[in-house]
Write a protein that holds these residues in place. Structure first.
Motif, short mmCIF file in Angstrom:
data_model
loop_
_atom_site.label_atom_id
_atom_site.label_comp_id
_atom_site.label_asym_id
_atom_site.label_seq_id
_atom_site.Cartn_x
_atom_site.Cartn_y
_atom_site.Cartn_z
N GLU A 196 7.50 28.59 -14.44
CA GLU A 196 7.19 29.10 -15.85
C GLU A 196 5.90 28.91 -16.17
N ARG A 248 12.70 31.35 -23.01
CA ARG A 248 13.84 31.53 -22.19
C ARG A 248 15.00 32.25 -23.11
N GLU A 294 20.66 33.11 -17.75
CA GLU A 294 19.49 32.82 -18.44
C GLU A 294 18.46 33.19 -17.74
N TYR A 318 13.95 34.36 -17.96
CA TYR A 318 12.69 33.90 -18.37
C TYR A 318 12.16 35.08 -19.08
#
Length: 470
Positions: free
Chosen positions: A253, A275, A282, A284
């Motif tokens: 990230e 997120r 889940e 990004y």
């Protein structure tokens, strides 16, 4: 005898608990290795992998919504030099990318080439009206010819405008503005996306990741070249990253994602924003940073994208990208909708705009372990430039160069429920099961060890006390 059995049992419990905890600990690197191996296998672009099946498929529903800017005071602009007042009309929605990749060819150097056919099918149920709705918009031919025709020949353009009874603005249907109409000035088809259906934006050649998973999806060549030639600068001409449909797995990230966008003839980056949960997965979320379209004075890397110092006010203009070099010289400028993140005078020169981070930012939702893009919203605005003239009557009252918003689009897609379920079962489910086994072994092992150890200690204390009493 019974006491000895209890002690032996507790010692056995401590041993078993320790073994279970150690086994769980051992499974962490082993499990991570298994996960990494599985993902590296399934993320390769070759027949039989999950990546390939989704990459080739045409089942994902991709929609392109258009909002067109309707001019409310065209006569005041032409006759009195007033600022244009606009109101957006939309969305007019089309299904796009309904055709699968074609001409797929694999090569020995672990690359694969393909074509991505373009097409658009109108979706009335997702639109505010029919394609035949009328819009008062900028005359694309007048604006285009204003830039393309040298100023010394503007008297010829003036004659064409008058003889065709044209003006700076025109009334056209949504369908005509988007997909083309016969223009009386240019004597040919004119439109924002002409031609479109049945066309391609060029051959892509990308790495399969077979020999190096960190290169999967990264573009090796586009239209047979490793760089574009639109900007007369090595940095700006670079083709970086993928086509944004997916990225190499195991995202960090802290690192941006790079991808090439043929619509704007350049590569861009997206940075991690946060997120999110996408149908139980889940992801990004990455967005374009403000620096992407910042002025060269704010972001020196953008200096090579400044191709017209006069219109850009000595390269101080922010928020727009001139793409005439890849649009046959037409004065087309790309921006975010409503000039989001643009210079203040862009919004002041055309009244009725309201930029919004929520509705106008471009983003990608990427699953971090696999690198698959599971949802996105590509939001761009198509603008054209016109300016003052001493020769062309319909431009004599224009005071400054104006970047006029013609339309903005929101191209979106999100994985469907079936694909989400498959994704969770085939990849996420396996990872979660392995992690559950790891945590269970460690948790149960530690609990059994501690319980056995405490019980052993208590039993030892009791036996000592009994021995003293005796």
């Amino acid at each position: 005898m019974g006491c000895c059995n209890i002690r032996c049992g507790l010692i056995a419990g401590m041993v078993l608990g320790s073994v279970a905890a150690i086994l769980g600990g051992i499974l962490i690197p082993v499990g991570n290795s298994i996960i990494k191996g599985t993902l590296e296998k399934e993320a390769v672009i070759e027949p039989g992998t999950i990546a390939y099946d989704n990459w080739v498929s045409d089942e994902a529903l991709v929609y392109r919504q258009f909002w067109l800017f309707d001019v409310k005071n065209p006569l005041d602009v032409v006759h009195h030099g007033a600022k244009p007042v606009v109101m957006e009309k939309g969305p007019y929605t089309y299904r796009t990318r309904y055709l699968p990749r074609s001409n797929i060819t694999a090569y020995p150097n672990h690359t694969v080439s393909f074509l991505l056919p373009a097409g658009a099918i109108f979706e009335p149920s997702m639109s505010v009206g029919p394609e035949e709705d009328n819009i008062t918009s900028l005359n694309l031919a007048v604006a285009g010819a204003y830039k393309l025709v040298p100023k010394v020949l503007h008297f010829l353009l003036e004659g064409l405008i008058k003889s065709s009874n044209s003006s700076l603005f025109q009334h056209r249907t949504v369908k005509e503005l988007l997909w083309g109409y016969p223009d009386p000035i240019l004597k040919g088809s004119v439109g924002l996306f002409v031609p479109y259906n049945g066309t391609f934006d060029g051959f892509y050649n990308v790495y399969t990741g077979k020999d190096d998973i960190s290169k999967v999806g990264i573009i090796d060549r586009w239209q047979g070249k490793r760089s574009v030639d639109f900007w007369n600068n090595t940095y700006c001409n670079m083709i970086n990253g993928t086509d944004a449909s997916f990225f190499p797995p195991f995202l960090n990230e802290k690192k941006p994602l790079y991808f090439f966008v043929s619509d704007i003839c350049r590569s861009v980056s997206a940075t991690f924003e946060g997120r999110a949960d996408l149908k139980g997965i889940e992801v990004y979320r990455y967005t374009l940073p403000r620096s992407t379209l910042a002025s060269p004075k704010e972001n020196p890397d953008n200096q090579c994208f400044c191709t017209d110092p006069v219109v850009s006010r000595d390269c101080a203009m922010a928020g727009v990208l001139p793409v005439s070099s890849c649009r046959d010289g037409a004065p087309v400028y790309i921006s975010l909708p409503h000039f989001l993140h643009g210079s203040s005078y862009l919004i002041e020169d055309v009244l009725g705009l309201s930029p919004s981070e929520e509705h106008h930012v471009t983003y990608l939702d990427v699953e971090p372990t696999t690198g698959f893009t599971l949802g996105f919203a590509k939001r761009l605005q198509v603008n054209m430039m016109y300016g003052p003239s001493d020769v062309i009557t319909v431009l004599k009252q224009v005071k400054n160069y104006t970047i006029f918003p013609v339309a903005w689009l929101n191209e979106t897609a999100v994985l469907d429920e079936a694909t989400a379920d498959m994704f969770k079962k085939e990849l996420i489910g396996r990872i979660e099961l392995l992690e559950t086994v790891q945590h269970t072994l460690i948790g149960v092992g530690v609990a059994v060890f501690l319980l056995s150890a405490i019980s052993f200690w208590v039993l030892s204390c009791v036996n000592k006390n009994q021995s003293k009493t005796v």
